[in-house]
Design a protein around this motif. Structure first.
Motif: not given
Length: 546
Positions: A439-445, A527-530
């Motif tokens: 999955c793809f991890e999100t980054l701070p925006e 997207l990753c579950p977190a």
């Protein structure tokens, strides 16, 4: 008092200002280009088999600011029994198209684009509800006519206390008390809302997070060279009785980056209608600024003018306007009245960051992909559209099960996960991969460069890949960028410091500085579950008929 209230403004939140879209008369009644995709996504077609016959025709009301061109479409893109109810107070100026398109979306889905009219409503009434007096009259008439379902694809940016109370919700409660299913757009200020407490900063200004005790607004470069802005400051002292005012007083100021005042609103808040007759006075705890901004950075500031605030008092700044960005936005609390009403079904949009939400109030309850295509170059998104989609589902289920309640409807249609697998190009064609476990991890925006912020405001999320950060969308990003086109399916869509662009993927091996790729979530990936959903909280369920 009533004459004043009639002028209280309700504003459409449909992204890209659908009401001003330059359509030819011949196109207005045309079939939506992506209607079949909407029908499939909402799982409507199984309800049009011989096994499903309505037990009762449902009475439907659509509340909106205006229904321009609707009359000439009755019997064409609207049902034959459509009635337009003007309201007691005439509109000032040109009527807008927003309500007409909401009615068209609803009827197109209810009839499979005119193919099957088994769910034709017993009544299909379009109420012009611009202003408090018209809104009140529409609710009273809908109750008298025993309407089953009300669609209201708009919100009020003042008149409520951010908690489901206030004089707007008191009116709505009258309809809810009669068992009417009320479906409301959650609003499109999810990335342009700021909430704060009444805390003193310097020289009488309230303490705010941006420079100079401000909320920072940015107008990027746009094809028109300007950004229309409507900014509303309201505070939580609206009464349930519309005749009761507030003498708690704040002023609202917009400055440019050199602190020159661009616009200011400095009404004196008063308690009674008699006091409100004085020039520059208002009974209501709100200030409004409208302006056309040139590209640049601006500051919204709030000044305390009275000393009668308490620790329980709070305020909200809501900003509307295409392309505008708010650096200090509160992405957790942005739902406005009456979408904040606990008994209203609030509907968000899962394909735009602008979709309003409230973690505290657990709103919206439902969401859907909101894209509606009028033509190849006219594509619109926003919670107005998804509210109309959900209303279509409510009418179908209510027709089959006349005893249906709000709770029963939500229980049956909210069993699906919000984050479906991606439908974009496969990773083998895109040339990058995820860094997370499948999955793809999100980054701070926070604190991203302005051009990345601009890309995020199209409805994306910043994600981590082995080829650097990219902005992922649950839709094709070109849907929001009609000014550019691909030559090949795998072309790079990018946002740069000078705006969007297209490059051949094979000719651009490394992303240059000042540029970020915009990507539809790749086929079969998530997207990753977190990370949760790209735009909406975990309690919001994806709308799809069972």
């Amino acid at each position: 008092m009533r004459a004043l209230l009639a002028k209280l403004s309700l504003f459409s939140f449909l992204i890209s200002l659908l009401a001003s879209a330059p359509l030819l008369a011949a196109e207005r009644g045309a079939r939506f280009q992506n209607l079949d995709q909407m029908i499939e996504a909402l799982n409507l077609r199984p309800y049009f088999t011989s096994a499903n016959r309505p037990k009762r025709a449902v009475r439907v009301a659509i509340f909106d600011n205006g229904f321009k061109d609707a009359e000439k479409e009755i019997g064409r893109s609207l049902p034959r029994n459509t009635q337009i109810i003007p309201g007691p107070v005439p509109l000032e100026g040109e009527e807008d198209l927003h309500g007409f398109y909401m009615a068209r979306i609803l009827w197109s889905l209810l009839s499979l684009g005119g193919e099957d009219e088994r769910y034709a409503p017993a009544e299909f009434r379009l109420y012009r509800t611009f202003g408090y007096s018209n809104f009140e009259a529409a609710i009273e008439d809908a109750i008298a006519r025993k309407v089953d379902v009300i669609l209201y694809s708009q919100t009020w940016d003042y008149g409520g206390n951010f908690d489901g109370r206030g004089f707007i919700n008191k009116l709505v409660n009258k309809a809810l008390d009669k068992g009417i299913i009320w479906i409301n757009s959650s609003g499109n200020t999810g990335s342009t809302t700021y909430n704060g407490a009444i805390v003193d900063g310097r020289d009488g200004w309230l303490k705010l997070p941006g420079r100079n005790d401000s909320v920072e607004i940015r107008c990027p470069k746009t094809p028109l060279g300007k950004c229309p802005l409507r900014a509303v400051l309201s505070w939580n002292d609206f009464k349930d009785d519309v005749t009761q005012g507030s003498d708690k007083d704040l002023d609202f100021v917009l400055t440019d980056d050199t602190l020159n005042i661009v616009q200011a609103s400095s009404l004196t808040q008063v308690k009674t209608a008699e006091e409100a007759k004085a020039p520059g006075s208002s009974q209501y705890p709100r200030e409004i600024i409208t302006a056309e901004l040139k590209p640049g950075v601006y500051f919204l500031r709030v000044k305390r003018k009275s000393e009668n605030f308490t620790a329980r008092d709070a305020f909200r700044i809501s900003v509307q306007g295409d392309s505008l960005q708010m650096r200090n936005a509160d992405r957790e609390e942005s739902v406005l009245a009456p979408a904040d009403n606990a008994r209203v079904i609030s509907v968000g949009a899962s394909d735009t960051e602008r979709s309003s939400r409230s973690l505290r109030l657990a709103k919206p309850e439902l969401s859907a992909d909101s894209l509606v295509s009028l033509s190849r170059t006219e594509n619109f998104k926003g919670t107005s559209n998804t509210a109309a989609m959900v209303a279509a589902g409510a009418v179908i289920i209510k027709s089959l099960h006349p005893e249906l309640t709000r709770e029963g409807f939500l229980r049956n249609v909210s069993k699906n996960a919000l984050s479906p697998a991606g439908r974009g190009l496969p990773l083998s064609q895109l040339g990058f991969r995820s860094t997370g476990p499948n999955c793809f991890e999100t980054l701070p925006e926070d604190s991203v460069p302005p051009y990345v912020d601009e890309a995020l405001n199209l409805g994306g999320r910043l994600v981590k890949t082995n080829a650097g950060p990219k902005v992922f969308y649950p839709f094709d990003p070109l849907d929001m960028l009609p000014s550019i086109q691909r030559r090949e399916a795998a072309d790079l869509i990018v946002m740069t410091e000078n705006g969007p662009g297209v490059f051949n993927r094979s000719g651009l091996w490394k992303m240059p500085k000042g540029m970020i790729e915009l990507v539809e979530l790749p086929k079969g990936t998530r997207l990753c579950p977190a990370a949760g959903t790209p735009t909406l909280p975990a309690f919001t369920k994806r709308f799809r008929l069972p």
